[in-house]
Design an enzyme around this catalytic site. Structure first.
Site, PDB file in Angstrom:
ATOM      1  N   SER A 180       0.813  -1.211   0.000  1.00 21.66           N
ATOM      2  CA  SER A 180       0.000   0.000   0.000  1.00 21.66           C
ATOM      3  C   SER A 180       0.849   1.265   0.000  1.00 21.66           C
ATOM      4  CB  SER A 180      -0.956  -0.045   1.199  1.00 21.66           C
ATOM      5  OG  SER A 180      -1.938   0.946   1.121  1.00 21.66           O
ATOM      6  N   ASP A 232      -2.372   6.325  -3.451  1.00 22.31           N
ATOM      7  CA  ASP A 232      -1.210   5.688  -2.846  1.00 22.31           C
ATOM      8  C   ASP A 232      -0.749   4.545  -3.744  1.00 22.31           C
ATOM      9  OD1 ASP A 232      -3.261   3.884  -2.352  1.00 22.31           O
ATOM     10  OD2 ASP A 232      -2.523   3.310  -0.383  1.00 22.31           O
ATOM     11  N   ASP A 275      -1.102   1.365  -4.071  1.00 17.85           N
ATOM     12  CA  ASP A 275      -2.017   0.381  -4.656  1.00 17.85           C
ATOM     13  C   ASP A 275      -3.366   0.982  -4.996  1.00 17.85           C
ATOM     14  OD1 ASP A 275      -2.851   0.646  -2.012  1.00 17.85           O
ATOM     15  OD2 ASP A 275      -3.433  -1.459  -1.821  1.00 17.85           O
ATOM     16  N   ASP A 315      -5.828   2.327  -3.361  1.00 16.77           N
ATOM     17  CA  ASP A 315      -7.067   2.195  -2.590  1.00 16.77           C
ATOM     18  C   ASP A 315      -7.275   3.380  -1.653  1.00 16.77           C
ATOM     19  OD1 ASP A 315      -5.128   1.587  -0.697  1.00 16.77           O
ATOM     20  OD2 ASP A 315      -6.056  -0.293  -0.032  1.00 16.77           O
TER      21      ASP A 315
END
Length: 447
Positions: free
Chosen positions: A103, A242, A244, A246
Site C-alpha cells: 500500500s 497511494d 495500490d 485504494d
C-alpha cells in the site's frame, strides 16, 4: 487460533525478511489454496494482482508455486490497483483474490492481501485458519491435479470500464484540468487513462515506476509535488493515490490538501440529500476527526466508528447495511460500486460534484473545521511491547485526566508496521501538544 502472520491488512513486512520471504509466500500460497479449494469437482481459480515493487516479481512467483501445488489455477493480472482484484475475483468466478502490495509503505516493504470469492477482504477467522495451515503444512495435490498459471491481459481494462461506469451518466470532464499523482504505483496507467477518456486534460505525476520509487516523495502520503503542480499548471483539482490506489486525497486549485474525512463529509451530505445514504449513517474509524462527527450530527446524520483498518470499516458496513464509509487516511468505501476502498472512484465522485455544482474544489473540500488533532509515531523493536509497561500506562491515564473531557486520546499499535501511534484531539492546542509529547516520551523510553 493464532494470528502471528496477519495484521490489519493481510501479511506485511520488509521484503526478504520474515514474514515477507519467498519461502513464506510459497507456504502461504499453498495454505490459501488448500483452504479455498472446493473438495468436489469444478475448476479452482485464484486471481493475483500486484503493484510496482521490484519484490512483487518474487512474491508473485512464490505464491503461484504454492497455489498451483494444491491444484489452484492462477490468473495473473500484473500491475493493477487493489480494488481491481476485489472486482475481478467474483467477476472471473475465482475462489480467491490476492493483491501483492504494501500500500502506502516504502518500496522495501511488501505485503499479501486476500479477497474471498465475493470480492471482500477475508475475515479475521478465515485468516487465522489459513495461518494454522501455514504452520502445520498442507498435502500437495496429486501430479495430475497440479494447477496451471496464465497471464490475463485485459484485467486492467475491465477495471477501467467499471470505474468509468460509476461516473454519472451523460456527465463529462471536458474543460477540466486535473493533476493525477499515481505514486509510481499500481494505477500509473489506469488512472490517467480513465480521466482522459472522461474528457479531462490530464497532468500526470508519479507515473514512471522503476520498482524502487513507489510512494517516494509522491502519492497520498507525500502530496507536496502534486500540490505544486496543481498551482503551477492552474489545474482545477489534484488527485493523489497511494501505491495500490485504494487511498485518495484531493488538492484544491489553491494547492491545499483535503483528507478522507473531508471527502466523506461531502459525499455523505450529498448522498443524504439524494436519499442514497443507507440508514443515514457514515462508517469511519476511531481516527476520524471529531469535527466530522459534529458536521454529520448537524445534518441529522450518524457516524458509526470502528477499529482502524478499511477491512473493519467494510465489515461494519455489511453488518449494518450501510453503503458509505472510510478512513481519514483516504480509504473511501462505496459498497454500491466496490468491495474495498477505491481512490480513483472516490476522486471521480468529487469531480462529479464539481461538475454538478459548478463550484471550485476549494469550496467543496472544506466542509467542516477540524478539531485540532496531533498524531506522532514511535518505531519500536520487534518483540517488544511498549504499551504494556506501567510507565506508559500511567502516562496515558494522566493524559486522559488532563483532557478532563475536553478531548480524546487514542493510542494504538499499527497493524502494518512496527509503530506505536499516539493521537489526541483537543481544542486547546498547547494542552494537545503537552499530552501527546508526554506519552511519546514514555513510549520511546519503553521502545
Amino acid at each position: 487460533m493464532g494470528r502471528d502472520l496477519f495484521g490489519t491488512d493481510g501479511v506485511r513486512g520488509t521484503a526478504n525478511t520474515h514474514p515477507m520471504t519467498a519461502e513464506m509466500a510459497l507456504a502461504i500460497g499453498a495454505a490459501a489454496g488448500r483452504y479455498f479449494r472446493r473438495e468436489k469437482g469444478g475448476v479452482h481459480r485464484v486471481v493475483i494482482g500486484k503493484d510496482t515493487r521490484r519484490s512483487g516479481y518474487m512474491f508473485e512467483t512464490a505464491l503461484t508455486a504454492g497455489l498451483t501445488s494444491t491444484g489452484m489455477n492462477v490468473l495473473l493480472l500484473g500491475p493493477v490497483p487493489t480494488p481491481a482484484v476485489g472486482l475481478l475475483t467474483p467477476s472471473m468466478r475465482a475462489d480467491l483474490g490476492i493483491m501483492i502490495s504494501a500500500s502506502h509503505n516504502p518500496a522495501h516493504d511488501n505485503g499479501i492481501k486476500f479477497f474471498g470469492p465475493d470480492g471482500f477482504k477475508l475475515s479475521d477467522e478465515a485468516e487465522a485458519e489459513i495461518e494454522v495451515l501455514v504452520k502445520s503444512g498442507v498435502e500437495p495435490a496429486r501430479a495430475e491435479n497440479i494447477g496451471r498459471a496464465q497471464r490475463i491481459d485485459d484485467g486492467r481494462f475491465r477495471y477501467q470500464e467499471r470505474v468509468k461506469s460509476t461516473f454519472p451518466a451523460g456527465m463529462r470532464l471536458d474543460g477540466m484540468k486535473v493533476v493525477i499523482d499515481c505514486a509510481n504505483g499500481a494505477a500509473y496507467r489506469t488512472a490517467p487513462d480513465v480521466l482522459w477518456e472522461l474528457g479531462a486534460e490530464v497532468i500526470p505525476v508519479g507515473v514512471t515506476p522503476n520498482g524502487f520509487n513507489i510512494n517516494a516523495e509522491c502519492g497520498s502520503t507525500k502530496p507536496r509535488v502534486a500540490a505544486e503542480t496543481v498551482v503551477a499548471h492552474g489545474a482545477d483539482l489534484g488527485i493523489c493515490l497511494d501505491g495500490d490506489a485504494d487511498r485518495v486525497i484531493v488538492i484544491d486549485e489553491q494547492g491545499r490538501v483535503a483528507d478522507g474525512d473531508q471527502l466523506m463529509a461531502l459525499m455523505a451530505a450529498r448522498w443524504a440529500e439524494e436519499g442514497r445514504l443507507a440508514g443515514g449513517t457514515l462508517v469511519a474509524t476511531v481516527m476520524s476527526n471529531l469535527g466530522l462527527e459534529q458536521y454529520l450530527a448537524g445534518r441529522g446524520l450518524r457516524l458509526e466508528r470502528t477499529g482502524v483498518g478499511d477491512r473493519y470499516v467494510v465489515e461494519a458496513m455489511r453488518r449494518g447495511g450501510w453503503n458509505l464509509g472510510g478512513e481519514q487516511s483516504g480509504h473511501i468505501v462505496m459498497t454500491d460500486y466496490a468491495t474495498t476502498g477505491d481512490g480513483l472512484m472516490a476522486g471521480l465522485q468529487f469531480l462529479a460534484e464539481m461538475v454538478r455544482t459548478g463550484r471550485p474544489a476549494s469550496d467543496l473540500a472544506r466542509n467542516f473545521d477540524p478539531v485540532p488533532q496531533l498524531l506522532k509515531n514511535v518505531r519500536y523493536t520487534a518483540g517488544r511491547a511498549p504499551l504494556e509497561t506501567p510507565a506508559v500506562q500511567d502516562s496515558i491515564r494522566a493524559a486522559e485526566a488532563a483532557m478532563g473531557g475536553r478531548g480524546r486520546v487514542l493510542i494504538r499499535k499499527s497493524g502494518t508496521e512496527p509503530l506505536i501511534r499516539v493521537m489526541a484531539e483537543c481544542e486547546d492546542e498547547a494542552l494537545l501538544a503537552s499530552v501527546v509529547d508526554g506519552i511519546v516520551a514514555e513510549v520511546e523510553r519503553a521502545a
